[in-house]
Design a protein around this motif. Structure first.
Motif, mmCIF file in Angstrom:
data_model
loop_
_atom_site.group_PDB
_atom_site.id
_atom_site.type_symbol
_atom_site.label_atom_id
_atom_site.label_comp_id
_atom_site.label_asym_id
_atom_site.label_seq_id
_atom_site.Cartn_x
_atom_site.Cartn_y
_atom_site.Cartn_z
ATOM 1 N N MET A 1 -14.592 -31.514 -24.074
ATOM 2 C CA MET A 1 -13.621 -32.112 -23.151
ATOM 3 C C MET A 1 -14.202 -32.288 -21.759
ATOM 4 O O MET A 1 -13.600 -32.925 -20.913
ATOM 5 C CB MET A 1 -12.410 -31.185 -23.027
ATOM 6 C CG MET A 1 -11.261 -31.546 -23.920
ATOM 7 S SD MET A 1 -10.250 -30.099 -24.224
ATOM 8 C CE MET A 1 -9.538 -29.815 -22.643
ATOM 9 N N TRP A 2 -15.381 -31.701 -21.515
ATOM 10 C CA TRP A 2 -16.023 -31.859 -20.221
ATOM 11 C C TRP A 2 -16.654 -33.239 -20.109
ATOM 12 O O TRP A 2 -17.045 -33.837 -21.111
ATOM 13 C CB TRP A 2 -17.156 -30.843 -20.037
ATOM 14 C CG TRP A 2 -16.743 -29.431 -19.819
ATOM 15 C CD1 TRP A 2 -16.848 -28.415 -20.717
ATOM 16 C CD2 TRP A 2 -16.218 -28.846 -18.629
ATOM 17 N NE1 TRP A 2 -16.408 -27.242 -20.164
ATOM 18 C CE2 TRP A 2 -16.014 -27.485 -18.876
ATOM 19 C CE3 TRP A 2 -15.899 -29.358 -17.358
ATOM 20 C CZ2 TRP A 2 -15.500 -26.613 -17.913
ATOM 21 C CZ3 TRP A 2 -15.389 -28.491 -16.406
ATOM 22 C CH2 TRP A 2 -15.196 -27.137 -16.686
ATOM 23 N N ALA A 3 -16.770 -33.709 -18.871
ATOM 24 C CA ALA A 3 -17.591 -34.890 -18.615
ATOM 25 C C ALA A 3 -19.050 -34.436 -18.505
ATOM 26 O O ALA A 3 -19.952 -35.022 -19.095
ATOM 27 C CB ALA A 3 -17.141 -35.577 -17.337
ATOM 28 N N GLY A 4 -19.277 -33.346 -17.760
ATOM 29 C CA GLY A 4 -20.620 -32.751 -17.646
ATOM 30 C C GLY A 4 -20.881 -31.885 -18.863
ATOM 31 O O GLY A 4 -19.955 -31.281 -19.405
ATOM 32 N N THR A 5 -22.135 -31.805 -19.281
ATOM 33 C CA THR A 5 -22.406 -31.148 -20.568
ATOM 34 C C THR A 5 -23.458 -30.057 -20.466
ATOM 35 O O THR A 5 -23.874 -29.514 -21.480
ATOM 36 C CB THR A 5 -22.906 -32.200 -21.574
ATOM 37 O OG1 THR A 5 -24.016 -32.890 -20.996
ATOM 38 C CG2 THR A 5 -21.827 -33.208 -21.917
ATOM 39 N N SER B 1 -13.070 -39.330 -18.712
ATOM 40 C CA SER B 1 -11.686 -38.863 -18.871
ATOM 41 C C SER B 1 -11.097 -38.375 -17.554
ATOM 42 O O SER B 1 -9.905 -38.518 -17.307
ATOM 43 C CB SER B 1 -11.608 -37.741 -19.902
ATOM 44 O OG SER B 1 -12.400 -36.654 -19.473
ATOM 45 N N ASN B 2 -11.936 -37.779 -16.704
ATOM 46 C CA ASN B 2 -11.386 -37.159 -15.492
ATOM 47 C C ASN B 2 -11.781 -37.904 -14.218
ATOM 48 O O ASN B 2 -11.608 -37.374 -13.116
ATOM 49 C CB ASN B 2 -11.828 -35.695 -15.410
ATOM 50 C CG ASN B 2 -13.327 -35.550 -15.257
ATOM 51 O OD1 ASN B 2 -14.026 -36.536 -15.048
ATOM 52 N ND2 ASN B 2 -13.825 -34.339 -15.355
ATOM 53 N N SER B 3 -12.296 -39.117 -14.359
ATOM 54 C CA SER B 3 -12.838 -39.819 -13.180
ATOM 55 C C SER B 3 -11.809 -39.979 -12.067
ATOM 56 O O SER B 3 -12.094 -39.750 -10.900
ATOM 57 C CB SER B 3 -13.333 -41.210 -13.568
ATOM 58 O OG SER B 3 -14.188 -41.109 -14.645
ATOM 59 N N GLY C 1 -20.289 -33.113 -8.376
ATOM 60 C CA GLY C 1 -20.905 -33.210 -9.712
ATOM 61 C C GLY C 1 -21.193 -31.807 -10.213
ATOM 62 O O GLY C 1 -20.333 -31.148 -10.797
ATOM 63 N N ARG C 2 -22.416 -31.339 -9.928
ATOM 64 C CA ARG C 2 -22.769 -29.953 -10.206
ATOM 65 C C ARG C 2 -23.424 -29.358 -8.962
ATOM 66 O O ARG C 2 -24.183 -30.027 -8.255
ATOM 67 C CB ARG C 2 -23.722 -29.858 -11.408
ATOM 68 C CG ARG C 2 -23.036 -30.091 -12.764
ATOM 69 C CD ARG C 2 -21.995 -29.020 -13.099
ATOM 70 N NE ARG C 2 -21.360 -29.203 -14.409
ATOM 71 C CZ ARG C 2 -20.220 -29.860 -14.624
ATOM 72 N NH1 ARG C 2 -19.565 -30.397 -13.617
ATOM 73 N NH2 ARG C 2 -19.719 -29.943 -15.843
ATOM 74 N N GLY C 3 -23.116 -28.083 -8.713
ATOM 75 C CA GLY C 3 -23.551 -27.421 -7.488
ATOM 76 C C GLY C 3 -25.055 -27.386 -7.300
ATOM 77 O O GLY C 3 -25.557 -27.404 -6.177
ATOM 78 N N PRO D 1 -12.617 -24.469 -5.792
ATOM 79 C CA PRO D 1 -13.345 -23.791 -6.873
ATOM 80 C C PRO D 1 -13.469 -24.614 -8.169
ATOM 81 O O PRO D 1 -12.973 -24.209 -9.215
ATOM 82 C CB PRO D 1 -12.523 -22.518 -7.089
ATOM 83 C CG PRO D 1 -11.136 -22.918 -6.728
ATOM 84 C CD PRO D 1 -11.240 -23.949 -5.647
ATOM 85 N N HIS D 2 -14.161 -25.730 -8.114
ATOM 86 C CA HIS D 2 -14.423 -26.593 -9.272
ATOM 87 C C HIS D 2 -13.107 -26.939 -9.991
ATOM 88 O O HIS D 2 -12.920 -26.663 -11.177
ATOM 89 C CB HIS D 2 -15.415 -25.927 -10.245
ATOM 90 C CG HIS D 2 -16.115 -26.911 -11.132
ATOM 91 N ND1 HIS D 2 -17.396 -26.715 -11.613
ATOM 92 C CD2 HIS D 2 -15.711 -28.110 -11.651
ATOM 93 C CE1 HIS D 2 -17.744 -27.746 -12.380
ATOM 94 N NE2 HIS D 2 -16.738 -28.599 -12.419
ATOM 95 N N VAL D 3 -12.217 -27.545 -9.218
ATOM 96 C CA VAL D 3 -10.889 -27.879 -9.754
ATOM 97 C C VAL D 3 -10.579 -29.372 -9.669
ATOM 98 O O VAL D 3 -9.452 -29.790 -9.928
ATOM 99 C CB VAL D 3 -9.777 -27.084 -9.017
ATOM 100 C CG1 VAL D 3 -9.884 -25.602 -9.307
ATOM 101 C CG2 VAL D 3 -9.830 -27.326 -7.500
HETATM 102 C C1 GLV Z 1 -16.010 -31.329 -14.743
HETATM 103 O O1 GLV Z 1 -16.726 -30.800 -13.935
HETATM 104 C C2 GLV Z 1 -16.512 -31.962 -15.929
HETATM 105 O O2 GLV Z 1 -17.732 -31.990 -16.132
HETATM 106 O O3 GLV Z 1 -15.687 -32.442 -16.751
#
Ligand code: GLV
Length: 310
Positions: free
Chosen positions: A68-72, A91-93, A225-227, A273-275
């Motif tokens: 379900m994540w966009a990042g993998t 999905s979460n754009s 994106g990612r920290g 916090p990554h929300v």
């Molecule tokens: C959120 O960080 C995602 O990768 O879906």
């Protein structure tokens, strides 16, 4: 042999039946990531959802996994060899883009300082503010999230430039799309720099001290994106020295951010916090369900799936 679908998506009423209609011969087991059993994992040939990465080695019958994540990145080294791996990229754009815009506007309007004043019951004018009208927004990572964020900024009158590893043509939301190796040239022109890159060996540490130094003194930095893409120590040092107007970060490295990190206390730096994404909007949840259903239909028809990671 029929498929065993372990469905860990947060389904609403009627959605299990939608999956059953697409795959009537499959065994459908709906569970939650927190309560999934080793037996269910071992039997699953298809998994949808957000299982904890460390349990994935128990999925010994797995053929295909759609997160379900966009990042993998968290699953990169955690999946059994040879399985088909797809993401829910896109999905979460909207959710992430709205959060980025909220952070950007909050620091442009100095809301972190106003919130501090409010807590102390102090009526204090913090002075000048910043607008993106007529400014240049440079989005480092012109993927789904970058494009959605750029579209919102365009709507507010900004010029938007997107950076991509491979430029294949125009991307919605951007006035211009350039190759990633133009980053150093474009940084000094940007009023806002937004990082929307995934973690990879190529992106880790990309926004380093040298690149922060190339930004305008009064630019805003957004990271969603990612920290790992941002050198946080370099950002703290630069901002403590008066560089940048402000920053809004939804991702850090590590997560959770340790309580003693100096990042917490940088003025006009907003941390969440990554929300930005997750399942916090119903439109995101439903899109994930629809993406899983469409890929399931394709999988059973022997067609190419969307969002293949490997
Ligand atoms: C959120 O960080 C995602 O990768 O879906």
């Amino acid at each position: 042999m029929s498929e065993y679908i372990l469905n860990l998506l947060p389904l609403h009423e009627g959605e299990r039946e939608e999956f059953e209609a697409i795959a009537p011969d499959a065994v459908h087991v709906c569970a939650r990531s927190s309560t999934v059993t080793p037996e269910q994992l071992a039997a699953a040939t298809i998994i949808f959802g957000w299982p904890r990465p460390e349990v994935m080695k128990g999925a010994v019958s797995l053929k295909w996994f759609q997160t379900m994540w966009a990042g993998t990145d968290e699953y990169t080294n955690m999946l059994p060899e040879g399985i088909l791996f797809t993401s829910s990229s896109g999905s979460n754009s909207r959710s992430v883009a709205e959060h980025m815009l909220t952070g950007l506007m909050a620091v442009c309007r100095r809301l972190p300082a106003y919130l501090n004043s409010q807590r102390s019951h102090v009526w204090q004018d913090e002075g000048t503010m910043k607008t993106i009208l007529g400014g240049t927004v440079l989005v480092v990572g012109a993927g789904n999230v970058g494009s959605a964020f750029a579209g919102l900024c365009q709507g507010l009158g900004a010029e938007t430039i997107g950076l991509k590893r491979t430029v294949t043509g125009p991307v919605e939301g951007f006035s211009q799309v350039c190759a990633m190796d133009e980053l150093d040239t474009l940084l000094p022109q940007a009023d806002v720099v937004a990082l929307t890159l995934p973690h990879s060996p190529q992106t880790a540490g990309l926004m380093n001290a040298g690149r922060i130094a190339r930004m305008k003194d009064d630019a805003v930095l957004i990271s969603a994106g990612r920290g790992s893409v941002l050198d946080q120590d370099a950002l703290v040092k630069a901002m403590q020295g008066g560089k940048l107007w402000g920053a809004a970060l939804d991702v850090t490295d590590p997560e959770p951010l340790p309580p003693d990190s100096p990042l917490w206390d940088v003025p006009n730096l907003l941390l969440t916090p990554h929300v930005a994404g997750g399942m916090r909007l119903e439109i995101t949840r439903r899109k994930c369900v629809e993406m899983a259903q469409e890929n399931l239909r394709r999988y059973l028809a022997g067609e190419k799936l969307d969002n293949i990671v490997k």
